[in-house]
Design an enzyme around this catalytic site. Structure first.
Site, PDB file in Angstrom:
ATOM      1  N   SER A  63       0.819  -1.213   0.000  1.00 25.58           N
ATOM      2  CA  SER A  63       0.000   0.000   0.000  1.00 25.58           C
ATOM      3  C   SER A  63       0.852   1.262   0.000  1.00 25.58           C
ATOM      4  O   SER A  63       2.007   1.263   0.433  1.00 25.58           O
ATOM      5  CB  SER A  63      -0.912   0.018   1.230  1.00 25.58           C
ATOM      6  OG  SER A  63      -1.612  -1.186   1.326  1.00 25.58           O
TER       7      SER A  63
HETATM    8  N1  SAM Z   1      -0.822  -4.205   3.854  1.00 26.82           N
HETATM    9  C1  SAM Z   1      -0.076  -4.711   2.746  1.00 26.82           C
HETATM   10  C2  SAM Z   1       1.309  -4.114   2.662  1.00 26.82           C
HETATM   11  O1  SAM Z   1       1.637  -3.224   3.420  1.00 26.82           O
HETATM   12  O2  SAM Z   1       2.080  -4.587   1.820  1.00 26.82           O
HETATM   13  C3  SAM Z   1      -0.722  -4.506   1.418  1.00 26.82           C
HETATM   14  C4  SAM Z   1      -1.924  -5.326   1.262  1.00 26.82           C
HETATM   15  S1  SAM Z   1      -2.508  -5.533  -0.346  1.00 26.82           S
HETATM   16  C5  SAM Z   1      -3.082  -3.957  -0.760  1.00 26.82           C
HETATM   17  C6  SAM Z   1      -3.940  -6.484   0.004  1.00 26.82           C
HETATM   18  C7  SAM Z   1      -3.661  -7.899   0.417  1.00 26.82           C
HETATM   19  O3  SAM Z   1      -4.868  -8.482   0.879  1.00 26.82           O
HETATM   20  C8  SAM Z   1      -3.172  -8.771  -0.713  1.00 26.82           C
HETATM   21  O4  SAM Z   1      -1.922  -9.298  -0.404  1.00 26.82           O
HETATM   22  C9  SAM Z   1      -4.257  -9.850  -0.843  1.00 26.82           C
HETATM   23  O5  SAM Z   1      -3.717 -11.102  -1.186  1.00 26.82           O
HETATM   24  C10 SAM Z   1      -4.830  -9.856   0.553  1.00 26.82           C
HETATM   25  N2  SAM Z   1      -6.193 -10.406   0.681  1.00 26.82           N
HETATM   26  C11 SAM Z   1      -7.266 -10.206  -0.120  1.00 26.82           C
HETATM   27  N3  SAM Z   1      -8.330 -10.877   0.376  1.00 26.82           N
HETATM   28  C12 SAM Z   1      -7.905 -11.484   1.535  1.00 26.82           C
HETATM   29  C13 SAM Z   1      -8.534 -12.307   2.514  1.00 26.82           C
HETATM   30  N4  SAM Z   1      -9.815 -12.658   2.441  1.00 26.82           N
HETATM   31  N5  SAM Z   1      -7.783 -12.765   3.513  1.00 26.82           N
HETATM   32  C14 SAM Z   1      -6.481 -12.449   3.633  1.00 26.82           C
HETATM   33  N6  SAM Z   1      -5.835 -11.679   2.739  1.00 26.82           N
HETATM   34  C15 SAM Z   1      -6.541 -11.203   1.708  1.00 26.82           C
END
Ligand code: SAM
Length: 661
Positions: A63
């Site tokens: 992000s």
């Molecule tokens: N916070 C992270 C960082 O600082 O790098 C960025 C997160 S990224 C924008 C969103 C993440 O949410 C992705 O890695 C995706 O695989 C994960 N995601 C989506 N749906 C999810 C779920 N139901 N459970 C766990 N992770 C999930």
């Protein structure tokens, strides 16, 4: 030359976190401590401090730092709190959280990402984070209830399981809404069944994919969604913009009379190959010279080449044996019809005024920069062609916005490149000494003995940094350009006034762009503001589309390239959407508009090289336009400059055409 990333991190935090209103000292401190470069893929460390999301594999992103800080600040986390994060991704947000909270539980559905994040936490010694591979929409019931929950992926509703695991008084921050219309919500648990929602603004996240992320639990309407402003940003721009008359109409120059009392007026350009930018600057300059007493036109060109033109416009004798100016790449930057007709006007004007009042044409760039680069390339072509290829790539990225990772990858310094350094620097130094010896004393103030000594003593440093390119050489070059401008102002007397023509990246205050904030680069615009304050006017130029004269690589052929329409989310797109084709936007005219434009957006920079294939990475960076410039000149559709081609030199014309030296 390695980038000092801790400094870049501090600058990023100052510009993108603190200045944008995040003032919780614990969050700000955590953002300063956690090395974001440890959370991006190898090779991308250099880009860790741009306030942008970056790819991390599995189609996911790390992000944007501002959003990470905003979510953590809004979650109102206290030391000792237990926090759940859904969507570990790279682990960056969890790492920042772990510096603010007592314990962090984070869930990621992609195993490779979860494992990568765990390894990073271990390497950094962050031991208050637990990572689980699984569906985060179910929460982590055994570890709850949580004082705060952060969801890093967009859902259409707030998952019920997460609501249940939020402690009384706790806050959840979660993006909600369909793609393209997501809003960041802060959900506060008031009691067992009541949740208050607060809208924090529009965001863009990858989707939350899981069992409890379906539409079957419509969320409560937000209680305090701010009302949309009554006028859109493009409408506000259209209200304040002053439409531009025809370029040949004297009214064009008159619009800029408001800057006539400044000591220095800096006129930019967002490409080195756009006809409208040259013609507009010519019209403004003409007005400033004729009506407001400016006598110095200092341009982003090599000193010796500009000096040849200066002799022509000020009716000074031609220096025998000198070569025709501007023969080196990129020739079209100054050998073009737009410049030629302006130079002819200067000569004519100077004929009508006393010698001491004549306006001069000067080059600000490092002495013989382009010739030196050509010498480096010639030498390497002969002794080590592979190193020559590397050198061409590096000169291609002599621009601070040229942040295309693949270019950097290819331009990694090789051992043989290193070995050539001494020889190349020696050759450049000899070149400088030879050309200074050849300079006769024709009264050019800048070339008195002291100036020559200054150039010689700085030469070693110039050529060494020029050999390596990179951030240091940028700063050295812009400092040199600024000092040359100061010398010129001094030499033309106490009341002298100067106009500068250089690229937006040189004349827009670098402190308000990623150049300054993330890469510690400065420029002439910033130095002029520091030295002259209100007496400096910084005017940027921009366009949405059309065609531009540019090459694909350093030393490459000139091509007339189609400019891609400006990207959504850029300043250019806002101006395009105003539906006013050509305008002057004076930021001092309307505080409300200025404030609305303050928040950093993308801005496009095209230099002598344009690579539409990698446009976002190669040509855009974030900036705060109303801080960067005092005013902006807009041409929605632009055309390429008309380069002077060999066929323009008709038989019998002097070698020194077009400047008739
Ligand atoms: N916070 C992270 C960082 O600082 O790098 C960025 C997160 S990224 C924008 C969103 C993440 O949410 C992705 O890695 C995706 O695989 C994960 N995601 C989506 N749906 C999810 C779920 N139901 N459970 C766990 N992770 C999930």
């Amino acid at each position: 030359m390695r980038l000092d990333l801790s400094r870049a991190r501090d600058r990023m935090v100052d510009l993108h976190i603190v200045r944008r209103g995040i003032d919780d000292p614990r969050v700000v401190e955590a953002m300063r401590i956690v090395p974001r470069e440890a959370f991006v893929d190898p090779g991308f460390e250099e880009f860790a401090y741009e306030d942008a999301p970056l790819a991390i594999g599995e189609g996911q992103t790390i992000s944007q730092p501002y959003i990470v800080a905003l979510m953590i600040a809004e979650a109102e986390i206290e030391a000792g709190d237990t926090v759940l994060e859904v969507g570990t991704g790279s682990g960056y947000a969890a790492a920042v959280l772990s510096r603010v909270a007592g314990h962090v539980y984070t869930v990621e559905r992609h195993a490779p990402l979860a494992n990568g994040a765990s390894q990073r936490f271990a390497r950094l010694g962050y031991d208050n984070i637990d990572v689980r591979i699984g569906d985060g929409t179910k929460g982590w019931p055994e570890a709850g209830p949580f004082d705060a929950i952060l969801v890093a992926a967009g859902s259409t509703s707030v998952p019920q399981a997460l609501k249940e695991q939020l402690d009384l008084g706790g806050h959840m921050v979660i993006p909600i809404g369909p793609a393209g219309e997501q809003r960041l919500l802060k959900v506060t648990r008031v009691n067992a069944t009541t949740f208050e929602e607060h809208d924090l603004g529009g965001v863009r996240f990858v989707p939350l994919i899981g069992e409890h992320a379906r539409r079957d639990e419509p969320s409560q309407p937000a209680r305090s969604i701010p009302r949309p402003p009554s006028r859109t940003l493009p409408e506000m721009v259209a209200d304040v913009a002053e439409p531009l008359p025809d370029l040949d109409d004297p009214a064009f120059g008159r619009l800029f009379d408001r800057f006539g009392n400044r000591r220095v007026v800096l006129l930019g350009e967002s490409s080195h190959g756009t006809s409208e930018f040259y013609r507009a600057r010519a019209a403004i300059t003409r007005r400033l010279i004729e009506e407001h007493g400016f006598t110095i036109l200092a341009v982003e060109a090599d000193w010796p080449d500009a000096a040849a033109v200066d002799r022509y416009v000020r009716h000074r004798p031609h220096r025998r044996g000198s070569n025709a100016p501007f023969q080196r790449f990129p020739t079209w930057m100054w050998r073009n019809r737009e410049v030629m007709s302006f130079v002819d006007w200067m000569r004519e004007y100077n004929d009508s005024v006393a010698e001491q009042d004549r306006a001069g044409f000067y080059g600000l760039d490092i002495y013989n920069m382009r010739e030196s680069i050509a010498a480096v390339l010639d030498y390497l072509d002969k002794v080590d062609p592979a190193a020559a290829t590397v050198a061409r790539e590096r000169y291609g990225c002599l621009t601070p916005w040229q942040n295309d990772p693949s270019t950097y990858g290819r331009a990694v310094l090789t051992a043989s490149y290193n070995k050539c350094e001494e020889a190349v620097v020696r050759q450049c130094r000899e070149l400088l000494e030879r050309s200074l010896e050849a300079t006769d004393s024709d009264g050019d103030q800048l070339f008195d003995a002291a100036q020559n000594a200054r150039l010689i003593s700085a030469a070693e440093q110039y050529y060494r940094t020029m050999y390596y390119a990179g951030a240091d050489s940028w700063n050295l070059r812009d400092r040199h350009m600024f000092e040359t401008l100061e010398h010129l102002l001094e030499s033309r007397g106490s009341g002298s006034k100067a106009i500068v023509w250089a690229h937006n990246s040189h004349i827009g205050d670098a402190r308000h762009t990623e150049m300054g904030a993330a890469r510690d680069e400065l420029n002439i615009g910033q130095l002029c503001r520091e030295r002259f304050g209100e007496q400096a006017a910084l005017i940027g130029f921009g366009t949405h589309g059309g065609k531009v004269a540019a090459a694909s690589a350093w030393d490459g052929e000139i091509k007339m390239k189609e400019i891609q329409p400006s990207l959504p989310g850029s300043y250019e797109r806002v101006f395009h959407d105003s539906d006013v084709d050509r305008f002057l936007l004076d930021f001092s005219r309307d505080d409300a508009l200025r404030r609305r434009l303050d928040e950093p957006k993308l801005e496009r920079f095209i230099g002598v090289i344009y690579r539409p294939e990698t446009e976002r990475m190669s040509h855009y960076l974030h900036a705060s336009l109303p801080h960067q410039f005092d005013a902006f000149v807009w041409f929605d559709l632009t055309t390429p400059v008309a380069p002077l081609m060999p066929e323009h030199v008709r038989p019998g014309m002097p070698e020194t055409f077009p400047f008739g030296l």
